[in-house]
Design an enzyme around this catalytic site. Structure first.
Site, PDB file in Angstrom:
ATOM      1  N   CYS A  90      -6.248   0.954   5.664  1.00  0.00           N
ATOM      2  CA  CYS A  90      -6.743  -0.159   6.123  1.00  0.00           C
ATOM      3  C   CYS A  90      -5.965  -0.656   7.482  1.00  0.00           C
ATOM      4  O   CYS A  90      -5.393   0.359   7.896  1.00  0.00           O
ATOM      5  CB  CYS A  90      -6.280  -1.528   4.946  1.00  0.00           C
ATOM      6  SG  CYS A  90      -4.379  -1.609   5.336  1.00  0.00           S
TER       7      CYS A  90
ATOM      8  N   HIS B 245       0.928  -1.319   0.121  1.00  0.00           N
ATOM      9  CA  HIS B 245       0.031   0.099  -0.125  1.00  0.00           C
ATOM     10  C   HIS B 245       0.645   1.271   0.110  1.00  0.00           C
ATOM     11  O   HIS B 245       2.082   1.132   0.507  1.00  0.00           O
ATOM     12  CB  HIS B 245      -1.048   0.167   1.173  1.00  0.00           C
ATOM     13  CG  HIS B 245      -2.224  -0.954   1.193  1.00  0.00           C
ATOM     14  ND1 HIS B 245      -3.058  -0.910   1.999  1.00  0.00           N
ATOM     15  CD2 HIS B 245      -2.531  -1.864  -0.079  1.00  0.00           C
ATOM     16  CE1 HIS B 245      -3.739  -2.132   1.808  1.00  0.00           C
ATOM     17  NE2 HIS B 245      -3.613  -2.335   0.338  1.00  0.00           N
TER      18      HIS B 245
ATOM     19  N   GLU C 105       0.644   3.992   1.699  1.00  0.00           N
ATOM     20  CA  GLU C 105       1.092   4.487   3.033  1.00  0.00           C
ATOM     21  C   GLU C 105       2.325   3.601   3.517  1.00  0.00           C
ATOM     22  O   GLU C 105       3.250   4.115   4.040  1.00  0.00           O
ATOM     23  CB  GLU C 105       0.133   4.110   4.195  1.00  0.00           C
ATOM     24  CG  GLU C 105      -1.229   4.920   3.679  1.00  0.00           C
ATOM     25  CD  GLU C 105      -2.111   4.118   3.010  1.00  0.00           C
ATOM     26  OE1 GLU C 105      -3.425   4.271   3.576  1.00  0.00           O
ATOM     27  OE2 GLU C 105      -1.995   3.253   2.449  1.00  0.00           O
TER      28      GLU C 105
ATOM     29  N   CYS D  36      -2.085  -0.790   7.585  1.00  0.00           N
ATOM     30  CA  CYS D  36      -1.695   0.489   7.359  1.00  0.00           C
ATOM     31  C   CYS D  36      -1.817   1.592   8.564  1.00  0.00           C
ATOM     32  O   CYS D  36      -0.779   2.262   8.909  1.00  0.00           O
ATOM     33  CB  CYS D  36      -2.025   0.913   6.245  1.00  0.00           C
ATOM     34  SG  CYS D  36      -1.497   0.394   4.698  1.00  0.00           S
TER      35      CYS D  36
END
Length: 162
Positions: A117, A79, A81, A120
């Site tokens: 999420c 991801h 992040e 993250c």
């Protein structure tokens, strides 16, 4: 020409970073800023050296019709992040702000009610990031104090998705 406000400026940068994404479903870009300096950036993409969904021409999660926010272990990508956090030292991130923008690949619209999420969120908490700013429209955004994610631990309640 009117000067862009600083928060939307950093969100615009995150949106440009998202253009490097290799996900076939959603493009996310993240920018970490501290003391008005960009510390790092990240976008959604497969780990270095591995084939990504763009290369393969398909997404396993899309093929299996897995809803947004579920079964991330099947995803080939890291991801945005996480990629931004990987690229900075914790010392640099302490007290920083993460700017996040998500765009639907299918129609180019901003992802509504987007958030990090649960994995993250844990990374953001441990990185020492102070707040997350998430774009909702070209000019509107939400500012989320990371302390809120500590206090409201969705994993305890079994809430899934983002």
């Amino acid at each position: 020409m009117e000067r862009r406000d600083k928060i939307n400026y950093y969100l615009d940068l995150a949106e440009v970073v998202a253009q490097r994404c290799t996900c076939l479903r959603r493009h996310y870009g993240a920018v970490i800023v501290k003391n008005d300096e960009v510390i790092s950036t990240g976008y959604v993409g497969a780990p270095r050296g591995r084939k990504n969904c763009t290369d393969l021409g398909h997404c396993v999660r899309a093929k299996l019709q897995i809803p947004r926010g579920e079964r991330y272990e099947l995803c080939r990508s890291v991801h945005a992040e996480a990629n931004a956090i990987i690229s900075a030292s914790r010392e640099e991130m302490l007290g920083s702000t993460l700017f996040l923008v998500g765009v639907e690949v299918s129609d180019g619209s901003y992802i509504q009610q987007s958030s990090s999420c649960s994995m993250c969120k844990r990374l953001i908490i441990n990185a020492g990031i102070e707040k997350v700013v998430i774009r909702d429209t070209r000019d509107e955004y939400r500012v989320i104090p990371v302390s809120q994610w500590v206090e409201q631990d969705e994993s305890i309640d079994g809430i899934r998705g983002y």
